[in-house]
Design an enzyme around this catalytic site. Structure first.
Site, PDB file in Angstrom:
ATOM      1  CG  HIS A  74      -2.029  -1.083   1.015  1.00 55.38           C
ATOM      2  ND1 HIS A  74      -1.941  -2.339   1.597  1.00 55.38           N
ATOM      3  CD2 HIS A  74      -3.160  -1.106   0.267  1.00 55.38           C
ATOM      4  CE1 HIS A  74      -2.987  -3.059   1.241  1.00 55.38           C
ATOM      5  NE2 HIS A  74      -3.747  -2.352   0.431  1.00 55.38           N
ATOM      6  CD  GLU A  98      -7.694  -4.718   0.891  1.00 51.00           C
ATOM      7  OE1 GLU A  98      -7.997  -3.666   0.277  1.00 51.00           O
ATOM      8  OE2 GLU A  98      -6.929  -5.576   0.442  1.00 51.00           O
ATOM      9  N   GLY A 151     -16.656   0.873 -10.398  1.00 50.71           N
ATOM     10  CA  GLY A 151     -15.768   2.036 -10.507  1.00 50.71           C
ATOM     11  C   GLY A 151     -15.788   2.686 -11.869  1.00 50.71           C
ATOM     12  CG  ASP A 168      -5.898  -1.351  -4.006  1.00 46.11           C
ATOM     13  OD1 ASP A 168      -6.125  -1.214  -2.777  1.00 46.11           O
ATOM     14  OD2 ASP A 168      -5.298  -2.350  -4.494  1.00 46.11           O
ATOM     15  N   PRO A 177     -15.247  -8.856 -11.770  1.00 48.59           N
ATOM     16  CG  PRO A 177     -16.107  -7.941  -9.783  1.00 48.59           C
ATOM     17  CD  PRO A 177     -15.602  -9.227 -10.375  1.00 48.59           C
TER      18      PRO A 177
HETATM   19  N1  SAM Z   1      -4.588  -5.089  -2.938  1.00 43.48           N
HETATM   20  C1  SAM Z   1      -5.349  -5.982  -3.770  1.00 43.48           C
HETATM   21  C2  SAM Z   1      -4.504  -6.430  -4.925  1.00 43.48           C
HETATM   22  O1  SAM Z   1      -3.300  -6.274  -4.863  1.00 43.48           O
HETATM   23  O2  SAM Z   1      -5.042  -7.010  -5.856  1.00 43.48           O
HETATM   24  C3  SAM Z   1      -6.659  -5.349  -4.160  1.00 43.48           C
HETATM   25  C4  SAM Z   1      -7.368  -4.772  -2.957  1.00 43.48           C
HETATM   26  S1  SAM Z   1      -9.072  -4.738  -2.847  1.00 43.48           S
HETATM   27  C5  SAM Z   1      -9.495  -6.127  -1.932  1.00 43.48           C
HETATM   28  C6  SAM Z   1      -9.713  -5.076  -4.450  1.00 43.48           C
HETATM   29  C7  SAM Z   1     -11.095  -4.502  -4.520  1.00 43.48           C
HETATM   30  O3  SAM Z   1     -11.482  -4.267  -5.882  1.00 43.48           O
HETATM   31  C8  SAM Z   1     -12.181  -5.403  -3.931  1.00 43.48           C
HETATM   32  O4  SAM Z   1     -12.697  -4.802  -2.756  1.00 43.48           O
HETATM   33  C9  SAM Z   1     -13.232  -5.500  -5.033  1.00 43.48           C
HETATM   34  O5  SAM Z   1     -14.562  -5.481  -4.537  1.00 43.48           O
HETATM   35  C10 SAM Z   1     -12.909  -4.269  -5.865  1.00 43.48           C
HETATM   36  N2  SAM Z   1     -13.396  -4.282  -7.258  1.00 43.48           N
HETATM   37  C11 SAM Z   1     -13.275  -5.269  -8.171  1.00 43.48           C
HETATM   38  N3  SAM Z   1     -13.868  -4.887  -9.331  1.00 43.48           N
HETATM   39  C12 SAM Z   1     -14.360  -3.625  -9.136  1.00 43.48           C
HETATM   40  C13 SAM Z   1     -15.065  -2.691  -9.951  1.00 43.48           C
HETATM   41  N4  SAM Z   1     -15.407  -2.988 -11.230  1.00 43.48           N
HETATM   42  N5  SAM Z   1     -15.398  -1.490  -9.421  1.00 43.48           N
HETATM   43  C14 SAM Z   1     -15.072  -1.189  -8.136  1.00 43.48           C
HETATM   44  N6  SAM Z   1     -14.411  -2.034  -7.298  1.00 43.48           N
HETATM   45  C15 SAM Z   1     -14.062  -3.244  -7.810  1.00 43.48           C
END
Ligand code: SAM
Length: 312
Positions: A74, A98, A151, A168, A177
């Site tokens: 991060h 997170e 997003g 992220d 997604p």
């Molecule tokens: N640090 C992680 C990594 O290295 O891959 C990613 C952190 S975080 C857990 C990833 C987030 O992306 C998740 O909370 C997921 O719900 C979100 N996410 C996935 N697709 C998305 C989209 N289309 N729009 C918004 N958030 C999305």
């Protein structure tokens, strides 16, 4: 197989999660305690405690974050771009469920507002509840606006609005997604949502196990932004050097001197709140090994909505 990724040895109650770094290479994480294991509308979720990495969040079987080393990922994701912009006031985070990316952004006293857009409300609620030691209440900061939305859909309604955009999101696994967040069309939406001197950064997967994904993301950003700077950092929990790519309209991250980084860290009140990033490390993050430079420079593929990029 328990819910999602947790398996248990048939002769004992020894439980583990196998996380596949790439085809044929799995990392076996022993599970000491299951905090939550199930499915949301969008993803399989395992929130577990492991002996080596502490509290770990797995989504669709892929480690997202672990309490033992989350600060490496991060800080590397957030501070190079935030310090490259001379006065980042309006920030957008896509994903970052997170709340840890949010925590790092809020350390900069230039920040007036942070919009965090995550598609999965259940993940947010789980992280709010079980990862307090990691997000440290970042969701409650008065500068934060939390939006539950895709997003890309949210950003496509914005124009000339943000100084910094941080993507992220989860890796672009088939069916995830997040796949539409790694295409030329999306980066054009980001470009338009940024102010004239804005920059964006995206996590860009492993620079070894999924190097083709990384170089394609890099090449796709080159089709949209005038300045594109890939970089990497070692993340133990990911068992790999992890890639990030900055796309910038005006400021070049590698043009920032060590002295300017030191001064900006000090002036923004960030200086004493870091464990990885420091003035001498900023430029070093962008110094890539020859094989990786050559792979980046020879990459011809561009990810589009019709032909997205995936991790294998
Ligand atoms: N640090 C992680 C990594 O290295 O891959 C990613 C952190 S975080 C857990 C990833 C987030 O992306 C998740 O909370 C997921 O719900 C979100 N996410 C996935 N697709 C998305 C989209 N289309 N729009 C918004 N958030 C999305």
């Amino acid at each position: 197989m328990l819910a999602s990724g947790i398996a248990n040895n048939k002769d004992s109650n020894w439980r583990f999660i196998v996380e596949w770094s790439s085809k044929g290479l799995g990392i076996l994480h022993e599970v000491k305690r299951v905090i939550f294991s199930g499915h949301t509308k969008y993803q399989d979720v395992d929130l577990v405690e492991t002996p080596t990495y502490g509290i770990c969040l797995f989504l669709d079987g892929k480690l997202q974050t672990s309490s033992a080393d989350e600060w490496m990922y991060h800080e590397a994701l957030v501070h190079p771009i935030m310090l490259t912009h001379p006065n980042p006031r309006r920030v957008m985070i896509i994903g970052g469920g997170e709340g840890i990316t949010l925590r790092e952004v809020l350390k900069h006293n230039t920040v007036e507002s942070v919009e965090m857009v995550d598609i999965d409300e259940e993940i947010i609620e789980l992280c709010k509840q079980y990862l307090k030691a990691l997000h440290r209440g970042s969701f409650d900061d008065p500068r934060v606006k939390l939006v539950i939305e895709d997003g890309r859909k949210y950003l496509s309604a914005k124009h000339n609005d943000y100084d910094v955009i941080i993507v992220d999101a989860t890796d672009p696994l088939k069916g995830s997604p997040s796949v539409p967040l790694y295409t030329k069309e999306f980066y054009e939406i980001v470009f338009d949502a940024l102010r004239d001197e804005g920059l964006m950064v995206t996590q860009a997967t492993s620079t070894f196990y999924t190097i083709k994904t990384f170089t394609t993301i890099c090449n796709t950003l080159k089709a949209v932004f005038p300045i594109v700077r890939p970089y990497q950092v070692w993340v133990p929990g990911f068992n790999s050097l992890w890639g990030f790519v900055i796309g910038s309209k005006r400021y070049d991250p590698v043009a920032l001197s060590e002295e300017e980084v030191r001064e900006r860290l000090h002036n923004r009140g960030v200086k004493d709140k870091l464990r990885l990033y420091h003035p001498g490390l900023h430029k070093a993050l962008f110094a890539l090994p020859l094989f990786l430079e050559e792979r980046i420079n020879s990459e011809k593929d561009i990810a589009t909505d019709d032909k997205p990029v995936y991790v294998d």
